[in-house]
Design a protein around this motif. Sequence first.
Motif, PDB file in Angstrom:
ATOM      1  N   GLY A 118       0.813  -1.201   0.000  1.00  0.00           N
ATOM      2  CA  GLY A 118       0.000   0.000   0.000  1.00  0.00           C
ATOM      3  C   GLY A 118       0.849   1.254   0.000  1.00  0.00           C
ATOM      4  O   GLY A 118       2.013   1.248   0.432  1.00  0.00           O
ATOM      5  N   LEU A 119       0.245   2.350  -0.509  1.00  0.00           N
ATOM      6  CA  LEU A 119       0.948   3.629  -0.572  1.00  0.00           C
ATOM      7  C   LEU A 119       0.811   4.445   0.703  1.00  0.00           C
ATOM      8  O   LEU A 119       1.393   5.525   0.786  1.00  0.00           O
ATOM      9  N   ARG A 153       9.189   6.914   5.134  1.00  0.00           N
ATOM     10  CA  ARG A 153       9.101   8.374   5.085  1.00  0.00           C
ATOM     11  C   ARG A 153       8.765   8.864   3.689  1.00  0.00           C
ATOM     12  O   ARG A 153       8.009   9.830   3.532  1.00  0.00           O
ATOM     13  N   SER A 154       9.307   8.210   2.651  1.00  0.00           N
ATOM     14  CA  SER A 154       8.999   8.614   1.281  1.00  0.00           C
ATOM     15  C   SER A 154       7.523   8.411   0.962  1.00  0.00           C
ATOM     16  O   SER A 154       6.867   9.293   0.387  1.00  0.00           O
ATOM     17  N   LEU A 155       6.970   7.263   1.357  1.00  0.00           N
ATOM     18  CA  LEU A 155       5.558   6.999   1.084  1.00  0.00           C
ATOM     19  C   LEU A 155       4.646   7.925   1.878  1.00  0.00           C
ATOM     20  O   LEU A 155       3.628   8.412   1.361  1.00  0.00           O
ATOM     21  N   GLY A 158       4.712  11.366   0.202  1.00  0.00           N
ATOM     22  CA  GLY A 158       3.885  11.373  -1.009  1.00  0.00           C
ATOM     23  C   GLY A 158       2.403  11.388  -0.689  1.00  0.00           C
ATOM     24  O   GLY A 158       1.622  12.068  -1.357  1.00  0.00           O
ATOM     25  N   HIS A 159       1.998  10.676   0.333  1.00  0.00           N
ATOM     26  CA  HIS A 159       0.588  10.669   0.721  1.00  0.00           C
ATOM     27  C   HIS A 159       0.144  12.031   1.244  1.00  0.00           C
ATOM     28  O   HIS A 159      -0.959  12.510   0.926  1.00  0.00           O
ATOM     29  N   ALA A 162      -0.221  14.426  -1.723  1.00  0.00           N
ATOM     30  CA  ALA A 162      -1.439  14.140  -2.485  1.00  0.00           C
ATOM     31  C   ALA A 162      -2.670  14.676  -1.760  1.00  0.00           C
ATOM     32  O   ALA A 162      -3.570  15.260  -2.387  1.00  0.00           O
ATOM     33  N   ASN A 163      -2.727  14.529  -0.449  1.00  0.00           N
ATOM     34  CA  ASN A 163      -3.864  15.059   0.316  1.00  0.00           C
ATOM     35  C   ASN A 163      -3.908  16.583   0.271  1.00  0.00           C
ATOM     36  O   ASN A 163      -4.989  17.185   0.157  1.00  0.00           O
ATOM     37  N   THR A 164      -2.727  17.216   0.335  1.00  0.00           N
ATOM     38  CA  THR A 164      -2.690  18.683   0.313  1.00  0.00           C
ATOM     39  C   THR A 164      -3.210  19.233  -1.003  1.00  0.00           C
ATOM     40  O   THR A 164      -4.037  20.154  -1.046  1.00  0.00           O
TER      41      THR A 164
END
Length: 279
Positions: A118-119, A153-155, A158-159, A162-164
């Motif tokens: 999962g991301l 930390r990278s994932l 990125g999450h 994407a939410n922002t």
Amino acid sequence: MVRRIASQVHKQAARLMRANYIKNEPVWFQAVLEHPPLPLPPRAPPVREDNPSLFSGKARKPKTEPLPIIYLEDRVRRQFFRDHPFEAFRPVSIVEGREVEDEHPIRGGDWTRLAQRGLNPSPEDAVCFVVNLHKSHKIALSIAYTRAVAEYRSLRAGHDFANTFARLEAEAYGTVFPSEIDRTFEKEDAVYQSADRKVELDRGALLARKRWKAILDVDSGMGEFDKGQQYTRLWKQGIRPTYVPADEPVSASEAVQSMEQESAAPSPEFIKILNRNRP
């Protein structure tokens, strides 16, 4: 020197008699066989009469504490939350279902990247990934931890990005996101409305229970209650009640007419009473 343990004295004597070391059976032997000494409690040291330290008060007590149980996941989890303390504030559901969930199909040697599960990984996914790299891929624990934390930390970054941007896009199209204060006020209003609704439901239930209650008109002209005395007096006189106000006199002809209207034939006794009371 032979050990002198109280619970084994009769056993030792039986062995010596079988070896003909003791020719005559001791007097106490049968009594001890019928009433053997109590067995020793578990993990308790046997009481020896030839142990001088028993009476000196310096006898060594056995260790009864269980050995510490340590799993590798506990060590990795402790270090992970020490490096990422704010991850402990993320909400986690601890509700247990009726059945235990099956293990993820991606595990063992097939699990080479954290993103395969999962991301938006959880801290527990990162801990399991570290242990999997160490056990399945034979990577040193420190290197596996560094690699797993970097991917985590990278994932997570990125999450969050994407939410922002999804929020900015929604606000550009006119979506209004309430603040935490507004949400608190909405919850408070919902509680107040539910309380008012409950009061209305209770009032409606009360009225439903009282719908068959008699409602009397005070000004109906019935007068005061005389405990049935007037009814008894009319009954003794042979006058059948027609449920009309007592102030209006009822004649015999009116009584007969009322009975004819009700299709009820008067009895002979009632006719005799009417004739006797007729002027």
